[in-house]
Design a protein around this motif. Structure first.
Motif, PDB file in Angstrom:
ATOM      1  N   ALA A  45       1.033  -1.016   0.058  1.00  0.00           N
ATOM      2  CA  ALA A  45      -0.336  -0.227  -0.444  1.00  0.00           C
ATOM      3  C   ALA A  45       0.997   1.258  -0.095  1.00  0.00           C
ATOM      4  O   ALA A  45       0.498   1.837  -0.877  1.00  0.00           O
ATOM      5  CB  ALA A  45      -1.002  -0.081   0.970  1.00  0.00           C
ATOM      6  N   LEU A  46       1.955   1.342   0.847  1.00  0.00           N
ATOM      7  CA  LEU A  46       2.534   2.185   0.565  1.00  0.00           C
ATOM      8  C   LEU A  46       3.213   2.374  -0.847  1.00  0.00           C
ATOM      9  O   LEU A  46       3.982   3.642  -1.212  1.00  0.00           O
ATOM     10  CB  LEU A  46       4.153   2.252   1.855  1.00  0.00           C
ATOM     11  CG  LEU A  46       3.503   2.573   3.139  1.00  0.00           C
ATOM     12  CD1 LEU A  46       4.970   1.962   4.407  1.00  0.00           C
ATOM     13  CD2 LEU A  46       2.793   3.596   3.663  1.00  0.00           C
ATOM     14  N   GLY A  47       3.749   1.363  -1.648  1.00  0.00           N
ATOM     15  CA  GLY A  47       4.064   1.371  -2.651  1.00  0.00           C
ATOM     16  C   GLY A  47       3.514   2.280  -3.420  1.00  0.00           C
ATOM     17  O   GLY A  47       3.274   3.377  -4.696  1.00  0.00           O
ATOM     18  N   VAL A  48       2.532   2.233  -2.919  1.00  0.00           N
ATOM     19  CA  VAL A  48       0.681   2.386  -4.221  1.00  0.00           C
ATOM     20  C   VAL A  48       0.855   3.915  -3.844  1.00  0.00           C
ATOM     21  O   VAL A  48       0.899   4.248  -5.115  1.00  0.00           O
ATOM     22  CB  VAL A  48      -0.652   1.996  -4.303  1.00  0.00           C
ATOM     23  CG1 VAL A  48      -2.025   2.753  -4.372  1.00  0.00           C
ATOM     24  CG2 VAL A  48      -0.309   0.272  -4.887  1.00  0.00           C
ATOM     25  N   CYS A  49       0.610   4.310  -2.141  1.00  0.00           N
ATOM     26  CA  CYS A  49       1.449   5.466  -2.351  1.00  0.00           C
ATOM     27  C   CYS A  49       1.928   6.615  -3.304  1.00  0.00           C
ATOM     28  O   CYS A  49       1.907   7.424  -3.654  1.00  0.00           O
ATOM     29  CB  CYS A  49       0.893   6.423  -0.716  1.00  0.00           C
ATOM     30  SG  CYS A  49      -1.078   5.718   0.088  1.00  0.00           S
ATOM     31  N   GLU A  50       3.251   5.785  -3.333  1.00  0.00           N
ATOM     32  CA  GLU A  50       4.476   6.797  -3.669  1.00  0.00           C
ATOM     33  C   GLU A  50       4.006   6.087  -4.871  1.00  0.00           C
ATOM     34  O   GLU A  50       4.505   7.373  -5.299  1.00  0.00           O
ATOM     35  CB  GLU A  50       5.524   5.256  -3.035  1.00  0.00           C
ATOM     36  CG  GLU A  50       7.349   5.951  -3.733  1.00  0.00           C
ATOM     37  CD  GLU A  50       8.483   5.554  -3.535  1.00  0.00           C
ATOM     38  OE1 GLU A  50       9.079   5.278  -4.139  1.00  0.00           O
ATOM     39  OE2 GLU A  50       7.902   4.564  -2.929  1.00  0.00           O
ATOM     40  N   GLN A  51       3.836   5.395  -5.695  1.00  0.00           N
ATOM     41  CA  GLN A  51       3.195   5.760  -7.187  1.00  0.00           C
ATOM     42  C   GLN A  51       2.077   6.833  -7.795  1.00  0.00           C
ATOM     43  O   GLN A  51       2.620   7.337  -8.959  1.00  0.00           O
ATOM     44  CB  GLN A  51       2.883   4.374  -7.599  1.00  0.00           C
ATOM     45  CG  GLN A  51       2.772   4.202  -9.052  1.00  0.00           C
ATOM     46  CD  GLN A  51       2.525   2.588  -9.302  1.00  0.00           C
ATOM     47  OE1 GLN A  51       2.404   2.311  -8.595  1.00  0.00           O
ATOM     48  NE2 GLN A  51       2.353   2.301 -10.967  1.00  0.00           N
ATOM     49  N   GLU A  52       1.788   6.749  -6.689  1.00  0.00           N
ATOM     50  CA  GLU A  52       0.719   8.103  -6.693  1.00  0.00           C
ATOM     51  C   GLU A  52       1.220   9.572  -5.990  1.00  0.00           C
ATOM     52  O   GLU A  52       0.221  10.399  -6.150  1.00  0.00           O
ATOM     53  CB  GLU A  52      -0.847   7.533  -6.238  1.00  0.00           C
ATOM     54  CG  GLU A  52      -1.394   6.722  -6.976  1.00  0.00           C
ATOM     55  CD  GLU A  52      -1.882   6.501  -8.152  1.00  0.00           C
ATOM     56  OE1 GLU A  52      -1.932   8.146  -8.442  1.00  0.00           O
ATOM     57  OE2 GLU A  52      -1.885   5.604  -9.262  1.00  0.00           O
ATOM     58  N   GLN A  53       2.162   9.555  -6.155  1.00  0.00           N
ATOM     59  CA  GLN A  53       2.980  11.219  -5.542  1.00  0.00           C
ATOM     60  C   GLN A  53       1.764  11.267  -4.015  1.00  0.00           C
ATOM     61  O   GLN A  53       1.298  12.252  -3.974  1.00  0.00           O
ATOM     62  CB  GLN A  53       3.426  11.852  -6.325  1.00  0.00           C
ATOM     63  CG  GLN A  53       4.055  11.244  -7.897  1.00  0.00           C
ATOM     64  CD  GLN A  53       4.226  12.090  -8.217  1.00  0.00           C
ATOM     65  OE1 GLN A  53       3.503  12.998  -8.447  1.00  0.00           O
ATOM     66  NE2 GLN A  53       5.358  12.134  -9.587  1.00  0.00           N
ATOM     67  N   ILE A  54       1.671  10.581  -3.226  1.00  0.00           N
ATOM     68  CA  ILE A  54       0.489  10.702  -2.305  1.00  0.00           C
ATOM     69  C   ILE A  54       2.166  10.305  -0.827  1.00  0.00           C
ATOM     70  O   ILE A  54       2.294   9.298  -0.220  1.00  0.00           O
ATOM     71  CB  ILE A  54      -0.526  10.153  -1.962  1.00  0.00           C
ATOM     72  CG1 ILE A  54      -1.285   9.870  -3.045  1.00  0.00           C
ATOM     73  CG2 ILE A  54      -1.391  10.077  -0.631  1.00  0.00           C
ATOM     74  CD1 ILE A  54      -2.039  11.620  -3.353  1.00  0.00           C
ATOM     75  N   SER A  55       1.427  11.517  -0.328  1.00  0.00           N
ATOM     76  CA  SER A  55       2.352  11.102   1.167  1.00  0.00           C
ATOM     77  C   SER A  55       2.314  10.297   2.012  1.00  0.00           C
ATOM     78  O   SER A  55       0.383  10.387   2.208  1.00  0.00           O
ATOM     79  CB  SER A  55       2.940  12.696   2.008  1.00  0.00           C
ATOM     80  OG  SER A  55       3.667  12.077   3.184  1.00  0.00           O
ATOM     81  N   ALA A  56       2.763   9.213   2.650  1.00  0.00           N
ATOM     82  CA  ALA A  56       1.637   8.069   3.485  1.00  0.00           C
ATOM     83  C   ALA A  56       2.523   7.116   4.200  1.00  0.00           C
ATOM     84  O   ALA A  56       3.806   7.249   4.156  1.00  0.00           O
ATOM     85  CB  ALA A  56       1.433   6.960   2.371  1.00  0.00           C
ATOM     86  N   GLU A  57       2.418   7.390   5.382  1.00  0.00           N
ATOM     87  CA  GLU A  57       3.517   5.973   6.609  1.00  0.00           C
ATOM     88  C   GLU A  57       2.141   5.195   6.818  1.00  0.00           C
ATOM     89  O   GLU A  57       0.693   5.112   6.740  1.00  0.00           O
ATOM     90  CB  GLU A  57       3.693   6.743   7.461  1.00  0.00           C
ATOM     91  CG  GLU A  57       2.225   7.412   8.154  1.00  0.00           C
ATOM     92  CD  GLU A  57       3.249   8.772   8.840  1.00  0.00           C
ATOM     93  OE1 GLU A  57       2.083   9.524   9.974  1.00  0.00           O
ATOM     94  OE2 GLU A  57       3.988   9.461   8.822  1.00  0.00           O
ATOM     95  N   SER A  58       3.193   4.243   7.752  1.00  0.00           N
ATOM     96  CA  SER A  58       1.990   3.345   8.301  1.00  0.00           C
ATOM     97  C   SER A  58       2.244   3.240   9.622  1.00  0.00           C
ATOM     98  O   SER A  58       3.223   3.226  10.094  1.00  0.00           O
ATOM     99  CB  SER A  58       2.438   1.555   7.708  1.00  0.00           C
ATOM    100  OG  SER A  58       4.156   1.304   7.812  1.00  0.00           O
ATOM    101  N   MET A  59       1.546   2.543   9.856  1.00  0.00           N
ATOM    102  CA  MET A  59       1.305   1.336  11.702  1.00  0.00           C
ATOM    103  C   MET A  59       1.187  -0.103  11.579  1.00  0.00           C
ATOM    104  O   MET A  59      -0.195   0.315  11.270  1.00  0.00           O
ATOM    105  CB  MET A  59       0.127   2.965  12.207  1.00  0.00           C
ATOM    106  CG  MET A  59       0.806   2.405  13.670  1.00  0.00           C
ATOM    107  SD  MET A  59      -0.684   3.649  15.159  1.00  0.00           S
ATOM    108  CE  MET A  59       0.490   5.097  14.353  1.00  0.00           C
ATOM    109  N   LEU A  60       1.890  -0.492  12.478  1.00  0.00           N
ATOM    110  CA  LEU A  60       0.634  -1.985  12.787  1.00  0.00           C
ATOM    111  C   LEU A  60       0.420  -1.597  14.202  1.00  0.00           C
ATOM    112  O   LEU A  60       1.947  -1.781  15.221  1.00  0.00           O
ATOM    113  CB  LEU A  60       2.143  -3.044  12.362  1.00  0.00           C
ATOM    114  CG  LEU A  60       1.694  -4.388  12.207  1.00  0.00           C
ATOM    115  CD1 LEU A  60       0.414  -4.901  12.114  1.00  0.00           C
ATOM    116  CD2 LEU A  60       2.813  -5.354  12.192  1.00  0.00           C
ATOM    117  N   LEU A  61      -0.698  -2.793  14.645  1.00  0.00           N
ATOM    118  CA  LEU A  61      -0.201  -2.951  16.288  1.00  0.00           C
ATOM    119  C   LEU A  61      -1.680  -4.255  16.141  1.00  0.00           C
ATOM    120  O   LEU A  61      -1.015  -4.981  15.671  1.00  0.00           O
ATOM    121  CB  LEU A  61      -2.112  -1.074  16.547  1.00  0.00           C
ATOM    122  CG  LEU A  61      -1.496   0.167  16.315  1.00  0.00           C
ATOM    123  CD1 LEU A  61      -3.024   0.618  16.565  1.00  0.00           C
ATOM    124  CD2 LEU A  61      -0.541   0.251  17.006  1.00  0.00           C
TER     125      LEU A  61
END
Length: 153
Positions: free
Chosen positions: A65-81
Motif C-alpha cells: 500500500a505504501l508503494g501504491v501511495c508512492e507511485q501516486e505521489q501521495i505522502s504516506a506512512e504506516s502503523m501496525l498495532l
C-alpha cells in the motif's frame, strides 16, 4: 489533510485506498495506513505461529500500500498495532494520529454476490451489530473525527 485508513490488505481495503486517493488527491493528503493484528486468545505454539504469520502478512500488505501511495505521489506512512481491531483503531485515531478523517471499508463475505448473497450479508451484519458490533458500527458510535465508511463493491 491528515487521513487515517484502516488497512488489512483485503480487496475492500485496497479499493478504499484507491478511492481515498482519487477523492482527496487535490488536497495533498498525508495518509496513515493502520493495520491491526489480533492477538490470539490463548498462548499455544500453534496460535503464536498463526499470529506471527498474520503479522508478516500485514507488514507485506502495508508495504504494498505504501508503494501504491508512492507511485501516486501521495505522502504516506504506516502503523501496525496488536490487539482488538476496534479498540486499537480508536486508540490510534484518538491518541496517536489525530486524523482529520478516518476511512474504513465495510466488509462483506460476498462483495460481488447477487441478491441472496447481499441479503445474507445484510442479515449477518445486523446480527453482528446486535451481538458484538462490527468495526464500522463500533467506530461510528465512538470516534471523534469524521468517519468515511466506503461500501464494498
Amino acid at each position: 489533510m491528515n487521513i487515517m485508513i484502516a488497512y488489512d490488505g483485503s480487496r475492500n481495503a485496497r479499493l478504499a485506498l484507491a478511492q481515498t486517493i482519487t477523492m482527496f488527491r487535490d488536497l495533498k493528503p498525508v495518509i496513515t495506513l493502520v493495520a491491526v493484528a489480533e492477538n490470539p486468545r490463548d498462548i499455544t505454539s500453534g496460535n503464536e505461529d498463526l499470529f506471527q504469520q498474520e503479522v508478516a502478512e500485514l507488514k507485506e500488505h502495508l508495504a504494498e500500500a505504501l508503494g501504491v501511495c508512492e507511485q501516486e505521489q501521495i505522502s504516506a506512512e504506516s502503523m501496525l498495532l496488536e490487539g482488538d481491531a476496534r479498540k486499537m483503531l480508536l486508540y490510534a485515531a484518538e491518541k496517536k494520529i489525530h486524523p482529520d478523517m478516518l476511512v474504513i471499508a465495510r466488509h462483506s463475505n460476498e462483495p460481488d454476490g447477487g441478491f441472496i448473497a447481499r441479503s445474507l450479508t445484510y442479515f449477518v451484519d445486523e446480527l453482528d451489530y446486535m451481538t458484538f458490533g462490527s468495526v464500522s458500527s463500533f467506530l461510528a458510535r465512538r470516534i471523534q473525527c469524521p468517519l468515511l465508511i466506503l461500501p464494498s463493491r
